[in-house]
Design a protein around this motif. Structure first.
Motif, PDB file in Angstrom:
ATOM      1  N   PHE A 159       0.807  -1.225   0.000  1.00  0.00           N
ATOM      2  CA  PHE A 159       0.000   0.000   0.000  1.00  0.00           C
ATOM      3  C   PHE A 159       0.838   1.272   0.000  1.00  0.00           C
ATOM      4  O   PHE A 159       0.418   2.292  -0.546  1.00  0.00           O
ATOM      5  CB  PHE A 159      -0.883   0.049   1.259  1.00  0.00           C
ATOM      6  CG  PHE A 159      -1.935  -1.013   1.327  1.00  0.00           C
ATOM      7  CD1 PHE A 159      -3.182  -0.817   0.754  1.00  0.00           C
ATOM      8  CD2 PHE A 159      -1.701  -2.212   1.997  1.00  0.00           C
ATOM      9  CE1 PHE A 159      -4.171  -1.782   0.847  1.00  0.00           C
ATOM     10  CE2 PHE A 159      -2.677  -3.180   2.096  1.00  0.00           C
ATOM     11  CZ  PHE A 159      -3.915  -2.973   1.512  1.00  0.00           C
ATOM     12  N   LEU A 169      -1.352   3.372   8.155  1.00  0.00           N
ATOM     13  CA  LEU A 169      -2.109   2.415   7.358  1.00  0.00           C
ATOM     14  C   LEU A 169      -2.843   1.426   8.262  1.00  0.00           C
ATOM     15  O   LEU A 169      -4.045   1.181   8.088  1.00  0.00           O
ATOM     16  CB  LEU A 169      -1.158   1.660   6.414  1.00  0.00           C
ATOM     17  CG  LEU A 169      -1.737   0.419   5.725  1.00  0.00           C
ATOM     18  CD1 LEU A 169      -2.829   0.808   4.741  1.00  0.00           C
ATOM     19  CD2 LEU A 169      -0.638  -0.381   5.044  1.00  0.00           C
ATOM     20  N   SER A 186     -12.007  -4.073   5.813  1.00  0.00           N
ATOM     21  CA  SER A 186     -11.561  -2.747   5.367  1.00  0.00           C
ATOM     22  C   SER A 186     -12.725  -1.873   4.928  1.00  0.00           C
ATOM     23  O   SER A 186     -12.517  -0.710   4.571  1.00  0.00           O
ATOM     24  CB  SER A 186     -10.560  -2.899   4.214  1.00  0.00           C
ATOM     25  OG  SER A 186     -11.115  -3.653   3.152  1.00  0.00           O
ATOM     26  N   ILE A 195      -6.908   5.824   2.266  1.00  0.00           N
ATOM     27  CA  ILE A 195      -6.558   5.438   0.899  1.00  0.00           C
ATOM     28  C   ILE A 195      -6.872   6.568  -0.080  1.00  0.00           C
ATOM     29  O   ILE A 195      -6.099   6.844  -1.009  1.00  0.00           O
ATOM     30  CB  ILE A 195      -7.301   4.151   0.494  1.00  0.00           C
ATOM     31  CG1 ILE A 195      -6.853   2.981   1.370  1.00  0.00           C
ATOM     32  CG2 ILE A 195      -7.063   3.835  -0.985  1.00  0.00           C
ATOM     33  CD1 ILE A 195      -5.380   2.647   1.290  1.00  0.00           C
ATOM     34  N   ALA A 201      -1.301   4.109  -3.070  1.00  0.00           N
ATOM     35  CA  ALA A 201      -1.891   2.810  -2.716  1.00  0.00           C
ATOM     36  C   ALA A 201      -2.744   2.218  -3.829  1.00  0.00           C
ATOM     37  O   ALA A 201      -3.228   1.089  -3.695  1.00  0.00           O
ATOM     38  CB  ALA A 201      -2.733   2.954  -1.447  1.00  0.00           C
ATOM     39  N   MET A 204      -1.988  -1.386  -5.120  1.00  0.00           N
ATOM     40  CA  MET A 204      -2.305  -2.417  -4.133  1.00  0.00           C
ATOM     41  C   MET A 204      -3.813  -2.574  -3.948  1.00  0.00           C
ATOM     42  O   MET A 204      -4.304  -3.696  -3.742  1.00  0.00           O
ATOM     43  CB  MET A 204      -1.644  -2.069  -2.794  1.00  0.00           C
ATOM     44  CG  MET A 204      -1.848  -3.114  -1.706  1.00  0.00           C
ATOM     45  SD  MET A 204      -1.128  -4.718  -2.167  1.00  0.00           S
ATOM     46  CE  MET A 204      -1.207  -5.569  -0.595  1.00  0.00           C
ATOM     47  N   ILE A 205      -4.556  -1.467  -4.048  1.00  0.00           N
ATOM     48  CA  ILE A 205      -6.016  -1.555  -3.917  1.00  0.00           C
ATOM     49  C   ILE A 205      -6.597  -2.455  -5.000  1.00  0.00           C
ATOM     50  O   ILE A 205      -7.540  -3.222  -4.761  1.00  0.00           O
ATOM     51  CB  ILE A 205      -6.642  -0.140  -3.973  1.00  0.00           C
ATOM     52  CG1 ILE A 205      -6.418   0.576  -2.649  1.00  0.00           C
ATOM     53  CG2 ILE A 205      -8.129  -0.201  -4.300  1.00  0.00           C
ATOM     54  CD1 ILE A 205      -7.079  -0.078  -1.454  1.00  0.00           C
ATOM     55  N   THR A 309       5.516  -0.372  -4.234  1.00  0.00           N
ATOM     56  CA  THR A 309       4.174  -0.389  -4.838  1.00  0.00           C
ATOM     57  C   THR A 309       4.236  -0.810  -6.306  1.00  0.00           C
ATOM     58  O   THR A 309       3.230  -0.751  -7.000  1.00  0.00           O
ATOM     59  CB  THR A 309       3.491   0.991  -4.735  1.00  0.00           C
ATOM     60  OG1 THR A 309       4.175   1.934  -5.560  1.00  0.00           O
ATOM     61  CG2 THR A 309       3.463   1.496  -3.304  1.00  0.00           C
TER      62      THR A 309
END
Length: 724
Positions: A159, A169, A186, A195, A201, A204-205, A309
């Protein structure tokens, strides 16, 4: 050249022998106190008379209660819920010795013992295995040169770019502090607030909202080292390296609706699955591979190798296999091993070294600090599960829970009284030396401008996914953001999604009942107060690789049904041949057959043979199996037609896109369900994908096996979601 079994050294047994020294079996043994005193009464405390007060002199009562009061240790702040297993790693050949001097990676005659712990991240120890979450994938290699810990995840990126933001985070994703809600989820305001203000991020999301966050099994997911490390060879030459573990069973997931139901039916689903597979001898296996980048090529990519990332697309740098990792033994005691194991990315061996990845650098401090609190002090590495194969010799002494008994007068270096021992090792004798890298620059709190591309790889990931995977990701974002109460947070998130893919943003916005906000330049709130935003504006560019086949689970291995759970729905007078022939065929391919009936105990087949019932409909559920089969037999099928749970079982299996088969009269049960309407639907073959109907068990076995290999028939979701 690959090694043979006769080449394998016996060092793989060393760790097991080490643990055996501290393993006790109380079978057949009398009860004792912790000092070894025999106990002759464990049911009554010492009192002054039968009804009198308990006496302070009852040392056994005090010992037992005191130990009980202190038998819990602080759970991990993250990765609290875990499960682990013992196994080994073995290199295929010696070809990687030109890149690294790590002997366990270059000597095919060695079997290196390992202990692999899987975990969820956000939830507490008591949460469900099936939370939408990253999965930890951490391995302790007990090499002859010392411990190497690969502290990884089942996703190759993270993230954040800098460890200083890790507490923020985790604080954001954990239950909200005012009410400790929600657990292991989450989908709430604080996470998405963070976020939406942290565009780094976004890659990663995409991973966390994808099916990768809902693995079918811990045995069916990837493992990644996440960070870029260095290999260093005997000559001191370094090569950048990324670590990959690819499961031989392929990478498979469950549906979100299914995950939610499994959490209620069996919250220990993944833990149980791993334990049972190993006990059955179906040992989980991964191929360990690496992506290698020469030092001189560090800056040849359009992203920064040190940015956690980002990943390296396999089209640019293929993964080269080094060896295999196998898990073949369950722990003897969960607390002593799984709970007390202490991983640390700073545990390396000669041939493996760090880079300046700012997330990795922070973790090198964090893990030691965590273990000091959780395991009571600096001697946590003396706990049996954490001990290296080679004996420890140094001048570190004393401290809480010291176990090693050191001899001699000296505890300092240099010395002459102890003959200079323990002495420093020469590099040629295996002494560890960091890679010599020239470093210079002003002290500054800042990010490299090469870290400012937040969206191109998120776009690549979304582009790489199959149509069903994209739909699942859209639904995941709709679900998560649908749980967010603050509209401004939703607006910011959908706005960020426009920089990933405009169609993605539009589909998510439609599900939230909102318009897509006008895209605005995303503000990177990670910058310092004095930073000039213009110096750190996000970089917008097309991904170097538009689509990467390795990123789609649609391209995973689909060539085996080993360990797949198949429910046989049956009742009394089930056709003997129809049940036995398909059962034999599936088990020959490694599947696990479970007979599900209206009641526990036994049922008789048409030949009068007693068939053991594995589960009744009261305890069984379609979400806990991979496929469903209904054998022939008129009386059996008639009984099932009068069992509402049997109808629901098939409907639900169809909804979750699983293979379903029926033989002879068994087709009548299928016709009585919602699936029957689909079979009569003339809309095309997609409507009946994965449904196998036969007129004799042997006729359908091969087709049913092929269907189970496909794992899921996600195209069914396009038609409709049936009531189940």
């Amino acid at each position: 050249m690959k090694s043979t079994k006769s080449d394998v050294r016996e060092n793989n047994n060393k760790k097991q022998e080490n643990l055996a020294l501290h393993t006790e079996d109380s079978t057949g043994q009398p009860m004792t106190t912790n000092t070894g005193l025999l106990v002759n009464n464990d049911t009554s405390s010492l009192k002054a008379g039968e009804r009198g007060p308990s006496l302070l002199e009852d040392f056994y009562l005090r010992e037992k209660i005191t130990h009980f009061d202190h038998e819990r240790i602080p759970e991990r702040v993250v990765h609290a819920r875990g499960v682990a297993a013992h196994g080994y790693f073995q290199a295929y050949d010696s070809s990687f010795s030109k890149y690294t001097q790590a002997k366990f990676l270059t000597d095919p005659s060695r079997q290196t013992p390992v202990f692999l712990r899987f975990s969820t991240v956000a939830g507490s120890r008591g949460s469900s295995d099936l939370a939408r979450d990253v999965r930890g994938f951490s391995i302790k290699f007990y090499t002859e040169e010392g411990i190497f810990d690969m502290v990884g995840n089942n996703m190759p990126v993270f993230f954040i770019q800098d460890a200083i933001k890790f507490p923020d985070l985790i604080h954001a994703v954990k239950p909200e502090p005012l009410n400790e809600i929600p657990q292991a989820a989450s989908a709430h305001d604080t996470f998405w607030d963070f976020i939406s203000l942290t565009p780094e991020a976004m890659h990663m999301i995409m991973w966390v909202m994808s099916d990768r966050a809902l693995p079918r099994s811990l045995r069916m997911m990837d493992g990644f080292g996440v960070h870029t490390y260095r290999f260093v060879n005997e000559e001191g030459k370094a090569t950048f390296v990324k670590f990959h573990f690819k499961p031989t069973l392929g990478v498979h997931s469950v549906a979100w609706d299914e995950a939610q139901k499994i959490s209620g039916k069996d919250p220990d689903f993944h833990r149980r699955d791993l334990h049972e597979a190993i006990e059955a001898g179906a040992y989980p296996e991964w191929e360990f591979g690496v992506q290698l980048v020469a030092q001189e090529d560090e800056h040849k990519f359009d992203f920064d190798l040190l940015d956690p990332t980002k990943l390296i697309p396999e089209e640019l740098v293929p993964v080269q296999p080094i060896g295999k990792l196998v898990l073949n033994r369950n722990p003897d005691n969960y607390f002593a091993e799984t709970e007390q194991v202490a991983f640390h990315p700073g545990h390396v061996v000669p041939g493996i070294d760090f880079t300046n990845d700012p997330l990795l650098q922070g973790r090198l401090f964090s893990y030691t600090d965590t273990q000091l609190t959780r395991l009571g002090g600096p001697n946590f590495q003396e706990i049996p599960i954490n001990r290296p194969l080679n004996t420890v010799h140094n001048n570190q002494r004393d401290g809480h829970m010291r176990q090693q008994i050191n001899q001699g007068k000296t505890s300092y270096h240099p010395n002459t009284v102890g003959g200079g021992c323990p002495f420093q090792a020469m590099m040629k004798d295996g002494g560890f030396k960091h890679f010599e890298e020239r470093v210079e620059g002003s002290k500054i709190r800042a990010r490299s401008k090469s870290f400012m591309d937040f969206f191109s790889q998120a776009t690549m990931f979304f582009n790489s996914m199959s149509e069903p995977e994209q739909s699942h990701l859209v639904d995941a974002l709709r679900f998560e953001l649908g749980k967010v109460d603050i509209q401004d947070i939703r607006n910011r998130m959908v706005g960020l999604l426009t920089f990933v893919d405009k169609t993605l943003a539009r589909r998510v916005a439609e599900g939230l009942g909102m318009d897509v906000p006008e895209p605005q330049q995303p503000v990177n709130h990670q910058l310092g107060a004095d930073a000039n935003p213009k110096d750190y504006e996000p970089v917008f560019k097309k991904p170097a690789v538009e689509k990467s086949a390795a990123l789609s689970m649609a391209n995973t291995a689909k060539d085996s049904i080993k360990t797949r759970q198949v429910a046989f729905l049956a009742a009394g007078c089930v056709d003997a041949d129809s049940l036995a022939s398909v059962k034999k065929a599936l088990e020959a391919e490694g599947a696990v057959v479970r007979v599900v009936a209206p009641h526990n105990g036994f049922i008789k087949d048409s030949a009068g043979k007693q068939i053991k019932v594995d589960q009744s409909f009261l305890t069984a559920a379609s979400v806990l199996v991979d496929a469903v089969y209904v054998p022939a037999g008129q009386k059996s099928v008639t009984a099932l037609l009068n069992e509402p749970d049997a109808i629901h079982f098939i409907n639900e299996a169809y909804r979750h896109c699983k293979a379903i088969a029926a033989d002879g009269e068994g087709a009548d049960l299928i016709k009585a369900t919602y699936v029957g309407a689909k079979l009569n639907n003339k809309a095309g073959n997609d409507a009946v994908a994965g449904i196998v109907i036969g007129n004799g068990g042997n006729d359908l076995s091969a087709a049913f096996i092929d269907a189970i290999k496909q794992h899921r028939f996600w195209q069914r979701e396009k038609k409709d979601k049936i009531p189940a």
